[in-house]
Design an enzyme around this catalytic site. Structure first.
Site, PDB file in Angstrom:
ATOM      1  N   ILE A   1       1.536  11.565   7.765  1.00 16.24           N
ATOM      2  CA  ILE A   1       2.185  12.010   8.992  1.00 16.24           C
ATOM      3  C   ILE A   1       2.396  10.804   9.907  1.00 16.24           C
ATOM      4  O   ILE A   1       1.664   9.808   9.824  1.00 16.24           O
ATOM      5  CB  ILE A   1       1.374  13.113   9.698  1.00 16.24           C
ATOM      6  CG1 ILE A   1       0.001  12.585  10.134  1.00 16.24           C
ATOM      7  CG2 ILE A   1       1.235  14.339   8.803  1.00 16.24           C
ATOM      8  CD1 ILE A   1      -0.783  13.573  10.979  1.00 16.24           C
TER       9      ILE A   1
ATOM     10  N   LEU B   1       0.805  -1.222   0.000  1.00 18.17           N
ATOM     11  CA  LEU B   1       0.000   0.000   0.000  1.00 18.17           C
ATOM     12  C   LEU B   1       0.840   1.274   0.000  1.00 18.17           C
ATOM     13  O   LEU B   1       0.309   2.365  -0.176  1.00 18.17           O
ATOM     14  CB  LEU B   1      -0.949   0.014   1.204  1.00 18.17           C
ATOM     15  CG  LEU B   1      -1.982  -1.116   1.249  1.00 18.17           C
ATOM     16  CD1 LEU B   1      -2.893  -0.945   2.457  1.00 18.17           C
ATOM     17  CD2 LEU B   1      -2.802  -1.166  -0.036  1.00 18.17           C
ATOM     18  N   LYS B   2       2.139   1.148   0.241  1.00  9.98           N
ATOM     19  CA  LYS B   2       3.061   2.290   0.153  1.00  9.98           C
ATOM     20  C   LYS B   2       2.565   3.488   0.959  1.00  9.98           C
ATOM     21  O   LYS B   2       2.405   4.596   0.427  1.00  9.98           O
ATOM     22  CB  LYS B   2       3.284   2.691  -1.304  1.00  9.98           C
ATOM     23  CG  LYS B   2       3.814   1.580  -2.208  1.00  9.98           C
ATOM     24  CD  LYS B   2       4.029   2.110  -3.620  1.00  9.98           C
ATOM     25  CE  LYS B   2       4.520   1.037  -4.569  1.00  9.98           C
ATOM     26  NZ  LYS B   2       3.461   0.053  -4.909  1.00  9.98           N
TER      27      LYS B   2
ATOM     28  N   GLN C   1       7.563  -0.869 -16.790  1.00  7.04           N
ATOM     29  CA  GLN C   1       8.740  -0.854 -15.924  1.00  7.04           C
ATOM     30  C   GLN C   1       9.941  -0.337 -16.704  1.00  7.04           C
ATOM     31  O   GLN C   1      10.217  -0.785 -17.815  1.00  7.04           O
ATOM     32  CB  GLN C   1       9.045  -2.271 -15.415  1.00  7.04           C
ATOM     33  CG  GLN C   1       7.894  -2.932 -14.686  1.00  7.04           C
ATOM     34  CD  GLN C   1       7.778  -2.483 -13.250  1.00  7.04           C
ATOM     35  OE1 GLN C   1       8.547  -1.640 -12.808  1.00  7.04           O
ATOM     36  NE2 GLN C   1       6.832  -3.034 -12.523  1.00  7.04           N
TER      37      GLN C   1
END
Length: 233
Positions: free
Chosen positions: A67, A62-63, A188
């Protein structure tokens, strides 16, 4: 420790599509599966529970990038799902990564994205306004990731050796953009074959379309797995 199973990117739009794909494999075969944004947003947390219930390992991709308190709270939720690995963006900073580690706990591996494998050096310099080489940027992020106490990074296979030299040999390098010889490169920019990724020191490889869109996904998976592990002792 290296993972002998290629991680299959489940880039499907629905729960049902995943079920149909996994039904092709023998029920007793334990796979390592990557759940990305599209599938997670379509199917929700239940997809992770379903895959774990089948005996598979799950990399939840989910990267996260927010904060520190928000990321910490989100990681607490993900830890309850029983994921085996998840990730954040290293660009979120050391404090955010430390908060993510605290929220997730120590049961799952936590890695960080350095630069996406779709990013070229020219794109990085123009749009991110980072006036170094792509490799220098990746090394910087990798060092900060190690400083924050994470397990490793997502990186191009071409960057594995310099990252391990800059951090430590046990620092995990998970490499997407893996394509068997002759396969289409797609979107890619920095790709490598499974055998080359092994030789250069990758710990995990992620493979998507060459497996999921193959005429025979099971055969394609085992061909790639054999190429990835052929030189293992």
């Amino acid at each position: 420790m290296r993972e002998h199973r290629p991680v299959i990117a489940l880039d499907f739009p629905s729960f049902e599509a995943v079920k149909e794909f996994l039904a092709l494999f023998p029920a007793e075969e334990s796979l390592y599966l990557k759940v990305g944004m599209e599938l997670y947003y379509a199917a929700g947390p239940e997809i992770v529970s379903y895959l774990k219930g089948l005996g598979h390992s799950v990399f939840l991709d989910l990267k996260l990038h927010d904060i520190p308190n928000t990321v910490k709270s989100a990681m607490k939720v993900l830890s309850q799902l029983g994921v085996d690995m998840t990730n954040v963006h290293a660009a979120g900073g050391v404090e955010m990564m430390k908060a993510a580690r605290e929220g997730l706990g120590s049961q799952a591996k936590l890695i960080a994205v350095t630069q996406l494998t779709s990013t070229s050096e020219a794109q990085m310099q123009e749009f991110q306004n980072i006036q170094t080489s792509l490799q220098e940027s990746v090394i910087h992020y990798a060092k900060k990731t190690a400083e924050a106490g994470l397990d490793g990074v997502v990186c191009s296979a071409q960057e594995v050796q310099v990252i391990k030299q800059a951090t430590n040999p046990d620092f995990i390098c998970l490499t997407p953009g893996i394509r068997p010889a002759g396969a289409a490169v797609g979107d890619q920019k920095r790709v490598m074959t499974p055998a080359d990724a092994y030789q250069i020191g990758s710990d995990y490889i992620v493979v998507g379309r060459p497996i999921t869109q193959a005429e025979d996904p099971v055969a394609a998976y085992h061909t790639i797995k054999d190429e990835w592990t052929q030189d293992w002792n």
